[in-house]
Write an enzyme that holds these catalytic residues in place. Structure first.
Site, PDB file in Angstrom:
ATOM      1  N   ASP A   9       0.875  -1.159   0.000  1.00 58.29           N
ATOM      2  CA  ASP A   9       0.000   0.000   0.000  1.00 58.29           C
ATOM      3  C   ASP A   9       0.923   1.222   0.000  1.00 58.29           C
ATOM      4  O   ASP A   9       2.095   1.123   0.396  1.00 58.29           O
ATOM      5  CB  ASP A   9      -0.870  -0.030   1.274  1.00 58.29           C
ATOM      6  N   ASP A  11      -0.082   5.064   0.793  1.00 60.97           N
ATOM      7  CA  ASP A  11      -0.307   6.054   1.852  1.00 60.97           C
ATOM      8  C   ASP A  11      -0.281   5.395   3.228  1.00 60.97           C
ATOM      9  O   ASP A  11      -1.126   4.559   3.540  1.00 60.97           O
ATOM     10  CB  ASP A  11      -1.673   6.734   1.647  1.00 60.97           C
TER      11      ASP A  11
HETATM   12  C1  BG6 Z   1      -5.812   5.878  -0.420  1.00 63.04           C
HETATM   13  C2  BG6 Z   1      -5.936   6.610   0.893  1.00 63.04           C
HETATM   14  O1  BG6 Z   1      -4.510   5.425  -0.576  1.00 63.04           O
HETATM   15  O2  BG6 Z   1      -6.142   6.736  -1.508  1.00 63.04           O
HETATM   16  C3  BG6 Z   1      -7.325   7.224   1.003  1.00 63.04           C
HETATM   17  O3  BG6 Z   1      -5.719   5.721   1.958  1.00 63.04           O
HETATM   18  C4  BG6 Z   1      -7.642   8.081  -0.217  1.00 63.04           C
HETATM   19  O4  BG6 Z   1      -7.393   7.987   2.187  1.00 63.04           O
HETATM   20  C5  BG6 Z   1      -7.462   7.252  -1.470  1.00 63.04           C
HETATM   21  O5  BG6 Z   1      -8.979   8.551  -0.154  1.00 63.04           O
HETATM   22  C6  BG6 Z   1      -7.748   8.043  -2.753  1.00 63.04           C
HETATM   23  O6  BG6 Z   1      -6.791   9.015  -2.930  1.00 63.04           O
HETATM   24  P1  BG6 Z   1      -6.815  10.150  -4.040  1.00 63.04           P
HETATM   25  O7  BG6 Z   1      -5.399  10.658  -4.028  1.00 63.04           O
HETATM   26  O8  BG6 Z   1      -7.168   9.503  -5.333  1.00 63.04           O
HETATM   27  O9  BG6 Z   1      -7.806  11.139  -3.610  1.00 63.04           O
HETATM   28 MG    MG Z   2      -2.750   3.127   3.657  1.00 66.42          MG
END
Ligand code: BG6
Ligand code: MG
Length: 213
Positions: A9, A11
């Protein structure tokens, strides 16, 4: 070796951007009259942008029109992009680079499995793009976590069977997605444990003995 590939993963596992997502939600929510509570963070982790907003609205019992929702999503991403603008190698989680290099040295394939549409941009900002054989993310999948597509897509591109993939996750939606993809999962957290993950680890280096066993 027990596993032939590791899918990370992004984030909260590779880089500290989980806290940036939370900050962007918090600020944009306030602008739309929503009292964001920090304890909602775990529920939002891993969900795509729209799903996160819908969950947030449900938790706060706030109703928004279609037009307001569109503006809310746009504003959240605008704030998030501002926050990640200054990202560099310094924000990569401790031990990540060394662990991935060690895996690759031993012939293990590596991929990113992230729901985020901003994943490529982040990897390039932190200079880690070349460390992965494939990046499965918001722009090349239809359904985010907890659906298994993001991990199955990675396994298909790596040409490794799901049973030989290990997922590293810091969110419950991601653990669920790994379960649904029939992949083992290492849940990374210093504060919590996941009853649904095969392994609970506190530091990223802990996946090395698991993969090499
Ligand atoms: C995930 C995060 O990796 O990405 C979420 O954990 C986030 O919190 C999701 O909503 C979508 O991200 P983005 O950058 O497309 O808005
Ligand atoms: Mg995560």
């Amino acid at each position: 070796m027990k596993y032939e590939a590791v899918i990370f993963d992004l984030d909260g596992v590779i880089v500290i951007t989980d806290s940036y997502h939370q900050k962007a939600w918090k600020i944009s929510a306030l602008e739309f009259g929503i009292d964001y509570k920090d304890e909602w963070e775990e529920e939002l982790k891993g969900l795509d942008r729209r799903e996160s907003m819908e969950r947030l609205l449900k938790l706060s019992e706030k109703l928004l029109s279609k037009e307001e929702k569109k503006k809310f999503l746009h504003r959240k991403n605008e704030l998030y992009l501002e926050l990640i603008e200054g990202l560099n190698e310094a924000v990569v989680m401790r031990g990540v680079k060394e662990t991935i290099i060690e895996l690759r040295k031993n012939g293990i394939k590596t991929a990113v499995g992230s729901t985020s549409k901003n994943a490529m941009r982040i990897l390039s900002l932190i200079g880690l793009t070349d460390l992965f054989d494939y990046v499965s993310y918001g722009e090349n999948i239809k359904k985010g976590k907890p659906e298994p597509e993001v991990f199955l897509n990675a396994a298909a591109h790596l040409k490794v069977s799901p049973s030989k993939c290990l997922v590293v996750e810091d969110g419950e939606a991601g653990v669920k997605a790994a379960n649904r993809a029939h992949m083992d999962c290492a849940y990374l957290s210093k504060k919590r444990r996941s009853p649904y993950a095969q392994y609970n680890i506190e530091i990223i280096e802990a996946i090395l003995p698991i993969v090499f066993s």
